[in-house]
Design a protein around this motif. Structure first.
Motif, PDB file in Angstrom:
ATOM      1  N   THR A  99      14.433  -9.190  29.557  1.00 38.79           N
ATOM      2  CA  THR A  99      15.415  -8.920  28.501  1.00 38.79           C
ATOM      3  C   THR A  99      16.773  -9.570  28.712  1.00 38.79           C
ATOM      4  O   THR A  99      17.625  -9.503  27.833  1.00 38.79           O
ATOM      5  N   GLN A 111       8.440  -6.227  26.631  1.00 44.11           N
ATOM      6  CA  GLN A 111       8.857  -5.774  27.956  1.00 44.11           C
ATOM      7  C   GLN A 111       8.004  -4.608  28.439  1.00 44.11           C
ATOM      8  O   GLN A 111       7.735  -4.469  29.631  1.00 44.11           O
ATOM      9  N   PRO A 159      11.274  -8.205  34.584  1.00 41.69           N
ATOM     10  CA  PRO A 159      12.258  -8.142  33.500  1.00 41.69           C
ATOM     11  C   PRO A 159      12.320  -9.425  32.680  1.00 41.69           C
ATOM     12  O   PRO A 159      12.316 -10.529  33.237  1.00 41.69           O
ATOM     13  N   ARG A 201      14.927 -13.922  28.225  1.00 39.04           N
ATOM     14  CA  ARG A 201      14.415 -13.515  26.917  1.00 39.04           C
ATOM     15  C   ARG A 201      14.517 -14.654  25.909  1.00 39.04           C
ATOM     16  O   ARG A 201      15.565 -15.271  25.769  1.00 39.04           O
ATOM     17  N   ASP A 206      10.799 -12.825  21.936  1.00 36.87           N
ATOM     18  CA  ASP A 206      10.507 -11.731  22.863  1.00 36.87           C
ATOM     19  C   ASP A 206      11.197 -10.453  22.391  1.00 36.87           C
ATOM     20  O   ASP A 206      12.296 -10.497  21.839  1.00 36.87           O
ATOM     21  N   SER A 207      10.541  -9.307  22.644  1.00 30.94           N
ATOM     22  CA  SER A 207      11.083  -8.034  22.166  1.00 30.94           C
ATOM     23  C   SER A 207      10.976  -6.963  23.239  1.00 30.94           C
ATOM     24  O   SER A 207      10.336  -7.157  24.277  1.00 30.94           O
ATOM     25  N   GLU A 208      11.570  -5.822  22.956  1.00 29.21           N
ATOM     26  CA  GLU A 208      11.468  -4.690  23.872  1.00 29.21           C
ATOM     27  C   GLU A 208      10.024  -4.214  23.990  1.00 29.21           C
ATOM     28  O   GLU A 208       9.621  -3.725  25.044  1.00 29.21           O
TER      29      GLU A 208
END
Length: 188
Positions: free
Chosen positions: A87, A79, A85, A70, A74-76
């Motif tokens: 994060t 995702q 993945p 991450r 970058d953010s949820e």
């Protein structure tokens, strides 16, 4: 094992296409993405061909062969678009001769190292500046930025092959700099 590294794509579809073309032609087993994949962030201008959703689609086609960390942009929500993945703030790859510590570079960087052993490698992005050098007992490697290069450098990516980390230009595949994992000076 041959690895390819890319950092700081920042949602640029043309940069993503070039990264994936280089990955395909390189013969690398894994594509290591060092963060800041989809968003440009508040301090960067929009990169050429800014299309984060299209970038996600293109990267998703390679999901089984991607290892990612991450970045600070970058953010949820990002995702939710990606099928691999992103994060984790860091990952590690254990090689026969060393450990590669993968991170974006905003938490861990040459001035703020994680716990590493002599001969290990800090692999990071974030600065948009390529680096391939030994700093004391630790090798530091930054493939530069695929979309928003800084410091007068061309857009670039990285390769690990035959024990040498190389920074290559994205456009014409020219060697910018390199460092050998065995500590023997291999600068150009």
């Amino acid at each position: 094992m041959k690895l390819m590294f890319a950092a700081d794509i920042h949602g640029s579809l043309p940069a993503t296409e070039k990264v994936l073309q280089r990955f395909h032609s390189s013969g690398a087993e894994w594509l290591i993405l060092l963060g800041d994949l989809l968003n440009h962030g508040p301090r960067n201008a929009l990169p050429e061909g800014y299309q984060p959703a299209a970038v996600a689609d293109r990267l998703n086609a390679f999901a089984p062969r991607i290892i990612a960390v991450r970045g600070n942009c970058d953010s949820e929500v990002d995702q939710m678009l990606l099928q691999f993945p992103i994060t984790a703030p860091w990952q590690q790859i254990l090689m026969p001769q060393c450990r590669l510590f993968l991170t974006h570079g905003h938490l861990y960087h040459p001035s703020s190292l994680p716990p590493l052993r002599e001969g290990d490698v800090l692999v990071y992005g974030h600065t948009h500046l390529p680096v391939a050098e030994w700093q004391g007992e630790i090798a530091c490697f930054n493939p530069g930025s695929a979309s928003i290069p800084k410091g007068g450098f061309a857009a670039s990516y990285g390769l690990l092959e035959q024990g040498v980390l190389k920074v290559m230009t994205l456009e014409d595949d020219q060697l910018l700099m390199q460092v050998a994992l065995d500590g023997v000076d291999s600068s150009i």
